[in-house]
Motif scaffolding. Structure first.
Motif, PDB file in Angstrom:
ATOM      1  N   PRO A 523       8.505  21.527   6.126  1.00 50.82           N
ATOM      2  CA  PRO A 523       8.557  20.135   5.647  1.00 50.82           C
ATOM      3  C   PRO A 523       7.777  19.934   4.351  1.00 50.82           C
ATOM      4  O   PRO A 523       6.827  19.142   4.300  1.00 50.82           O
ATOM      5  CB  PRO A 523       7.929  19.362   6.810  1.00 50.82           C
ATOM      6  CG  PRO A 523       6.937  20.316   7.386  1.00 50.82           C
ATOM      7  CD  PRO A 523       7.550  21.693   7.240  1.00 50.82           C
ATOM      8  N   VAL A 524       8.172  20.633   3.284  1.00 51.30           N
ATOM      9  CA  VAL A 524       7.428  20.565   2.028  1.00 51.30           C
ATOM     10  C   VAL A 524       7.512  19.158   1.444  1.00 51.30           C
ATOM     11  O   VAL A 524       8.606  18.627   1.211  1.00 51.30           O
ATOM     12  CB  VAL A 524       7.975  21.601   1.025  1.00 51.30           C
ATOM     13  CG1 VAL A 524       7.214  21.514  -0.297  1.00 51.30           C
ATOM     14  CG2 VAL A 524       7.885  23.002   1.596  1.00 51.30           C
ATOM     15  N   GLY A 525       6.359  18.539   1.223  1.00 46.64           N
ATOM     16  CA  GLY A 525       6.310  17.215   0.622  1.00 46.64           C
ATOM     17  C   GLY A 525       6.630  16.066   1.555  1.00 46.64           C
ATOM     18  O   GLY A 525       6.683  14.912   1.113  1.00 46.64           O
ATOM     19  N   ARG A 526       6.816  16.350   2.842  1.00 45.81           N
ATOM     20  CA  ARG A 526       7.161  15.274   3.773  1.00 45.81           C
ATOM     21  C   ARG A 526       5.898  14.537   4.231  1.00 45.81           C
ATOM     22  O   ARG A 526       5.509  14.571   5.406  1.00 45.81           O
ATOM     23  CB  ARG A 526       7.921  15.837   4.976  1.00 45.81           C
ATOM     24  CG  ARG A 526       9.391  16.056   4.726  1.00 45.81           C
ATOM     25  CD  ARG A 526      10.170  15.952   6.011  1.00 45.81           C
ATOM     26  NE  ARG A 526       9.964  14.679   6.690  1.00 45.81           N
ATOM     27  CZ  ARG A 526      10.420  14.407   7.909  1.00 45.81           C
ATOM     28  NH1 ARG A 526      11.121  15.312   8.580  1.00 45.81           N
ATOM     29  NH2 ARG A 526      10.200  13.240   8.459  1.00 45.81           N
ATOM     30  N   ALA A 527       5.265  13.866   3.284  1.00 46.58           N
ATOM     31  CA  ALA A 527       4.048  13.132   3.605  1.00 46.58           C
ATOM     32  C   ALA A 527       4.327  11.962   4.527  1.00 46.58           C
ATOM     33  O   ALA A 527       3.395  11.414   5.138  1.00 46.58           O
ATOM     34  CB  ALA A 527       3.375  12.639   2.322  1.00 46.58           C
ATOM     35  N   ASP A 528       5.595  11.549   4.663  1.00 44.20           N
ATOM     36  CA  ASP A 528       5.926  10.457   5.583  1.00 44.20           C
ATOM     37  C   ASP A 528       5.678  10.862   7.035  1.00 44.20           C
ATOM     38  O   ASP A 528       5.585  10.000   7.910  1.00 44.20           O
ATOM     39  CB  ASP A 528       7.386  10.043   5.415  1.00 44.20           C
ATOM     40  CG  ASP A 528       8.335  11.167   5.805  1.00 44.20           C
ATOM     41  OD1 ASP A 528       8.269  12.242   5.173  1.00 44.20           O
ATOM     42  OD2 ASP A 528       9.129  10.979   6.749  1.00 44.20           O
ATOM     43  N   ALA A 529       5.554  12.176   7.282  1.00 45.07           N
ATOM     44  CA  ALA A 529       5.283  12.636   8.645  1.00 45.07           C
ATOM     45  C   ALA A 529       3.809  12.509   8.996  1.00 45.07           C
ATOM     46  O   ALA A 529       3.434  12.636  10.165  1.00 45.07           O
ATOM     47  CB  ALA A 529       5.725  14.092   8.811  1.00 45.07           C
ATOM     48  N   LEU A 530       2.958  12.251   7.992  1.00 44.57           N
ATOM     49  CA  LEU A 530       1.522  12.187   8.220  1.00 44.57           C
ATOM     50  C   LEU A 530       1.015  10.755   8.182  1.00 44.57           C
ATOM     51  O   LEU A 530       1.568   9.901   7.490  1.00 44.57           O
ATOM     52  CB  LEU A 530       0.782  12.998   7.151  1.00 44.57           C
ATOM     53  CG  LEU A 530       1.110  14.488   7.042  1.00 44.57           C
ATOM     54  CD1 LEU A 530       0.319  15.103   5.900  1.00 44.57           C
ATOM     55  CD2 LEU A 530       0.827  15.206   8.349  1.00 44.57           C
ATOM     56  N   VAL A 531      -0.041  10.505   8.935  1.00 51.00           N
ATOM     57  CA  VAL A 531      -0.781   9.245   8.866  1.00 51.00           C
ATOM     58  C   VAL A 531      -2.258   9.593   8.741  1.00 51.00           C
ATOM     59  O   VAL A 531      -2.681  10.691   9.110  1.00 51.00           O
ATOM     60  CB  VAL A 531      -0.535   8.367  10.113  1.00 51.00           C
ATOM     61  CG1 VAL A 531       0.924   7.959  10.215  1.00 51.00           C
ATOM     62  CG2 VAL A 531      -0.984   9.073  11.387  1.00 51.00           C
ATOM     63  N   ALA A 532      -3.035   8.655   8.212  1.00 50.12           N
ATOM     64  CA  ALA A 532      -4.462   8.882   8.019  1.00 50.12           C
ATOM     65  C   ALA A 532      -5.256   7.848   8.806  1.00 50.12           C
ATOM     66  O   ALA A 532      -4.888   6.673   8.856  1.00 50.12           O
ATOM     67  CB  ALA A 532      -4.822   8.803   6.541  1.00 50.12           C
ATOM     68  N   THR A 533      -6.329   8.300   9.429  1.00 45.01           N
ATOM     69  CA  THR A 533      -7.208   7.395  10.172  1.00 45.01           C
ATOM     70  C   THR A 533      -8.316   6.829   9.288  1.00 45.01           C
ATOM     71  O   THR A 533      -9.175   6.106   9.769  1.00 45.01           O
ATOM     72  CB  THR A 533      -7.826   8.125  11.367  1.00 45.01           C
ATOM     73  OG1 THR A 533      -8.545   9.285  10.901  1.00 45.01           O
ATOM     74  CG2 THR A 533      -6.757   8.576  12.352  1.00 45.01           C
ATOM     75  N   ASP A 534      -8.292   7.188   8.011  1.00 42.46           N
ATOM     76  CA  ASP A 534      -9.275   6.690   7.048  1.00 42.46           C
ATOM     77  C   ASP A 534      -8.522   6.000   5.913  1.00 42.46           C
ATOM     78  O   ASP A 534      -7.637   6.594   5.303  1.00 42.46           O
ATOM     79  CB  ASP A 534     -10.111   7.862   6.518  1.00 42.46           C
ATOM     80  CG  ASP A 534     -11.182   7.417   5.558  1.00 42.46           C
ATOM     81  OD1 ASP A 534     -10.850   7.170   4.378  1.00 42.46           O
ATOM     82  OD2 ASP A 534     -12.358   7.330   5.967  1.00 42.46           O
ATOM     83  N   ARG A 535      -8.892   4.742   5.630  1.00 40.20           N
ATOM     84  CA  ARG A 535      -8.156   3.972   4.628  1.00 40.20           C
ATOM     85  C   ARG A 535      -8.259   4.599   3.241  1.00 40.20           C
ATOM     86  O   ARG A 535      -7.277   4.666   2.493  1.00 40.20           O
ATOM     87  CB  ARG A 535      -8.672   2.528   4.585  1.00 40.20           C
ATOM     88  CG  ARG A 535      -7.845   1.617   3.688  1.00 40.20           C
ATOM     89  CD  ARG A 535      -8.393   0.204   3.670  1.00 40.20           C
ATOM     90  NE  ARG A 535      -8.323  -0.436   4.972  1.00 40.20           N
ATOM     91  CZ  ARG A 535      -7.243  -1.059   5.445  1.00 40.20           C
ATOM     92  NH1 ARG A 535      -6.144  -1.089   4.715  1.00 40.20           N
ATOM     93  NH2 ARG A 535      -7.272  -1.633   6.630  1.00 40.20           N
ATOM     94  N   GLY A 536      -9.442   5.074   2.887  1.00 40.76           N
ATOM     95  CA  GLY A 536      -9.611   5.687   1.573  1.00 40.76           C
ATOM     96  C   GLY A 536      -8.752   6.932   1.406  1.00 40.76           C
ATOM     97  O   GLY A 536      -8.144   7.147   0.356  1.00 40.76           O
ATOM     98  N   VAL A 537      -8.680   7.747   2.451  1.00 39.69           N
ATOM     99  CA  VAL A 537      -7.846   8.944   2.409  1.00 39.69           C
ATOM    100  C   VAL A 537      -6.383   8.552   2.285  1.00 39.69           C
ATOM    101  O   VAL A 537      -5.622   9.160   1.516  1.00 39.69           O
ATOM    102  CB  VAL A 537      -8.087   9.805   3.675  1.00 39.69           C
ATOM    103  CG1 VAL A 537      -7.050  10.908   3.782  1.00 39.69           C
ATOM    104  CG2 VAL A 537      -9.492  10.392   3.656  1.00 39.69           C
ATOM    105  N   ALA A 538      -5.957   7.535   3.041  1.00 41.52           N
ATOM    106  CA  ALA A 538      -4.564   7.100   3.001  1.00 41.52           C
ATOM    107  C   ALA A 538      -4.174   6.628   1.598  1.00 41.52           C
ATOM    108  O   ALA A 538      -3.105   6.969   1.089  1.00 41.52           O
ATOM    109  CB  ALA A 538      -4.338   5.985   4.020  1.00 41.52           C
ATOM    110  N   GLU A 539      -5.041   5.864   0.961  1.00 40.56           N
ATOM    111  CA  GLU A 539      -4.733   5.360  -0.375  1.00 40.56           C
ATOM    112  C   GLU A 539      -4.714   6.480  -1.410  1.00 40.56           C
ATOM    113  O   GLU A 539      -3.859   6.518  -2.288  1.00 40.56           O
ATOM    114  CB  GLU A 539      -5.761   4.295  -0.765  1.00 40.56           C
ATOM    115  CG  GLU A 539      -5.657   3.020   0.081  1.00 40.56           C
ATOM    116  CD  GLU A 539      -6.751   2.022  -0.243  1.00 40.56           C
ATOM    117  OE1 GLU A 539      -7.646   2.366  -1.058  1.00 40.56           O
ATOM    118  OE2 GLU A 539      -6.735   0.909   0.316  1.00 40.56           O
ATOM    119  N   ARG A 540      -5.654   7.398  -1.264  1.00 39.62           N
ATOM    120  CA  ARG A 540      -5.743   8.493  -2.247  1.00 39.62           C
ATOM    121  C   ARG A 540      -4.537   9.429  -2.160  1.00 39.62           C
ATOM    122  O   ARG A 540      -4.016   9.888  -3.181  1.00 39.62           O
ATOM    123  CB  ARG A 540      -7.038   9.286  -2.001  1.00 39.62           C
ATOM    124  CG  ARG A 540      -7.242  10.469  -2.941  1.00 39.62           C
ATOM    125  CD  ARG A 540      -7.485  10.001  -4.361  1.00 39.62           C
ATOM    126  NE  ARG A 540      -7.736  11.111  -5.258  1.00 39.62           N
ATOM    127  CZ  ARG A 540      -6.791  11.863  -5.815  1.00 39.62           C
ATOM    128  NH1 ARG A 540      -5.514  11.601  -5.546  1.00 39.62           N
ATOM    129  NH2 ARG A 540      -7.098  12.849  -6.629  1.00 39.62           N
TER     130      ARG A 540
END
Length: 547
Positions: A523-540
């Motif tokens: 899944p190269v580049g499939r960032a839609d499969a990931l979520v972040a539990t930290d808001r700063g990480v999610a925005e970055r």
């Protein structure tokens, strides 16, 4: 008794203190013989015993000499906390205990006049990693069902080599309407998405390097996993260069060019091409600094392979003559690829930094279409002789810089043309499959790992200051030493078996992570499969934030 001055080094100044129980000790000598650092020794203590033999109390004294095990308190032979003494003691009479009040970082600078050289791991632990704040949050369920990880066929292959866009492929339509070749396309190897990172025969013991080579060959020949290993700087044994197993090896050339004289001389006798060539510009553990192999690790076979005397072997911080990206690309094109008649892909390895994206953008626009990979190494990468200050305070975390490179390629519509490979502390907790999956979803085509390979073989060092003495040449488990008595502690067949078993387990785990998101290929580049539990990480990283 001579007065002890407060400036004298004692056990309470050192990072580890030996806890010894004389009542359990049988003085077998196993611990002293096994300690590669000579941090413990036999001593004789004068003991006084008060006793009374009569009916009425009549105190008497008796003195005796008692043999004991004592800790050595100096900065050349101090305990690294490896725990080998505890492993070999049949009576649990000795152990190394961490000293929370150590003055070691100060006293070694004051007394030795040098910084601590740590073997491969950072000293400062700044909380949890970014990867630990990411979860696989998109699960295929009703409209796009998940795959069956046990029964479905998965394509776990990553490119090593330049991928040409369809419009630039060297083909033309012939008179009969069929495609005909017109020119030559850059070479591409499709390999397993986890490469065994560059660790030289010199940094590793000959038994450890042999174990990695055996494991790589077994994974390819018997298990069907096209895993590749990188030679590291410093050359390769000639018998391997002339063997059929060279096709599983990525040859690295660094700024010192160590060992390449032998490689060039062996080219006429090579029956296989190498898997690729990797030009090391920088590394994550000490960006902007050259390689270093300490003199105590330059054994006779290392001297022969590299053509050097027994001395500290330092590589310059940059390749002489490669002072611009354009110049570097030309030299890669003319020398390293031409040496194998353009049959072998060439990649570069750089340290993650604020300038990495600029380098990557220039390579993507390479008019020669020859750069076959961009290996990006983050701050948690390992090395055997980096200065403490470099390990702790230079470099860039890998996650955000990988994401920047991928998005930069996306903005130009060139993603995937130069494969992105990333590393830097992946698999630190043993879960390389999860770390690799997250990196691939963020844009990597694959990952490479080094420290974890050593841990598979029995390395006992960690990020909390245990052992980490790779640079001393006194590795207590025989992995990063050239001392014969220490090297023979390592069983190369057992180490190879552990590496093979880990890769087989990781292969299953990768499929178990790909199946729920409905992907049968990476899944190269499939960032839609990931979520972040930290808001700063999610925005970055530009992914979804969850709480």
């Amino acid at each position: 008794m001579e007065t002890v001055k407060v400036q004298d080094i004692t056990a309470n100044d050192l990072p580890w203190v030996i806890r010894y129980d004389a009542s359990r000790c049988t003085l077998c000598g196993s611990c002293v013989a096994a300690c590669s650092f000579r941090a413990i020794e036999f001593k004789v203590e004068r003991r006084r015993m008060v006793f009374s033999e009569g009916d009425l109390p009549e105190p008497k004294q008796r003195f005796s000499a008692v043999p004991v095990i004592r800790q050595v308190s100096n900065l050349k032979q101090y305990c690294r906390g490896c725990g080998i003494c505890t492993k070999v003691c049949p009576n649990d009479a000795i152990e190394a205990v961490r000293n929370p009040d150590t003055r070691h970082p100060i006293v070694i600078r004051c007394v030795a006049g040098d910084s601590i050289k740590r073997g491969g791991r950072k000293n400062l632990e700044a909380g949890t990693r970014t990867l630990d704040k990411l979860r696989i949050g998109r699960i295929s369920q009703m409209t796009d069902p998940s795959l069956d990880a046990q029964r479905h066929t998965f394509d776990l292959l990553a490119p090593f080599g330049r991928i040409m866009p369809p419009g630039k492929l060297p083909f033309r339509i012939g008179a009969d309407g069929k495609l005909e070749p017109e020119g030559q396309a850059p070479p591409v190897r499709w390999i397993y998405p986890v490469v065994i990172g560059d660790m030289s025969i010199g940094a590793l013991s000959w038994r450890m390097w042999e174990a990695v080579a055996m494991a790589t060959a077994y994974l390819n020949e018997e298990c069907g996993l096209p895993v590749r290993m990188c030679s590291g700087e410093g050359g390769v044994p000639v018998r391997l260069l002339k063997s059929k197993y060279l096709k599983y090896l990525i040859l690295q050339i660094a700024s010192g060019h160590f060992g390449w004289n032998r490689i060039v001389k062996a080219m006429p006798d090579m029956i296989e091409d190498p898997a690729g060539v990797l030009i090391k510009i920088g590394q994550g553990a000490k960006p902007g600094d050259g390689g270093l192999l300490m003199a105590q690790k330059v054994a006779e076979h290392i001297q022969a392979i590299r053509g050097v005397p027994k001395a500290d072997l330092l590589s310059p911080p940059n390749h002489q003559g490669l002072y611009s990206i354009e110049e570097s690309v030309q030299k890669m094109f003319l020398s390293f690829n031409a040496a194998f008649k353009f049959r072998v892909p060439v990649a570069i390895k750089v340290a993650a930094s604020a300038t990495s994206v600029s380098v990557f953008n220039n390579l993507v626009r390479d008019p020669y279409n020859i750069v076959g990979g961009f290996f990006l190494d983050g701050i948690d990468g390992g090395t055997g002789a980096a200065h403490e200050v470099s390990l702790d305070h230079t470099g860039h975390p890998i996650v955000s810089k990988l994401r920047d490179c991928y998005l930069a390629a996306v903005s130009q519509g060139r993603q995937g043309q130069i494969p992105l490979w990333a590393a830097g502390g992946l698999g630190r907790a043993g879960d390389l499959a999860a770390d690799a999956f997250k990196m691939i979803a963020l844009g990597a085509n694959g990952v490479f790992t080094g420290k974890l390979i050593l841990q598979m073989a029995g390395c006992i060092g960690n990020e909390m200051g245990r052992c980490n003495a790779c640079n001393t040449g006194l590795c207590p488990v025989g992995i990063t030493t050239q001392e014969p008595r220490l090297v023979h502690r390592l069983d190369p067949e057992k180490a190879a078996q552990n590496i093979v078993n880990y890769f087989l387990a990781m292969d299953q785990e990768l499929k178990k992570l790909m199946a729920p998101i409905g992907n049968s290929s990476l899944p190269v580049g499939r960032a839609d499969a990931l979520v972040a539990t930290d808001r700063g990480v999610a925005e970055r990283l530009q992914i979804q934030y969850v709480c």
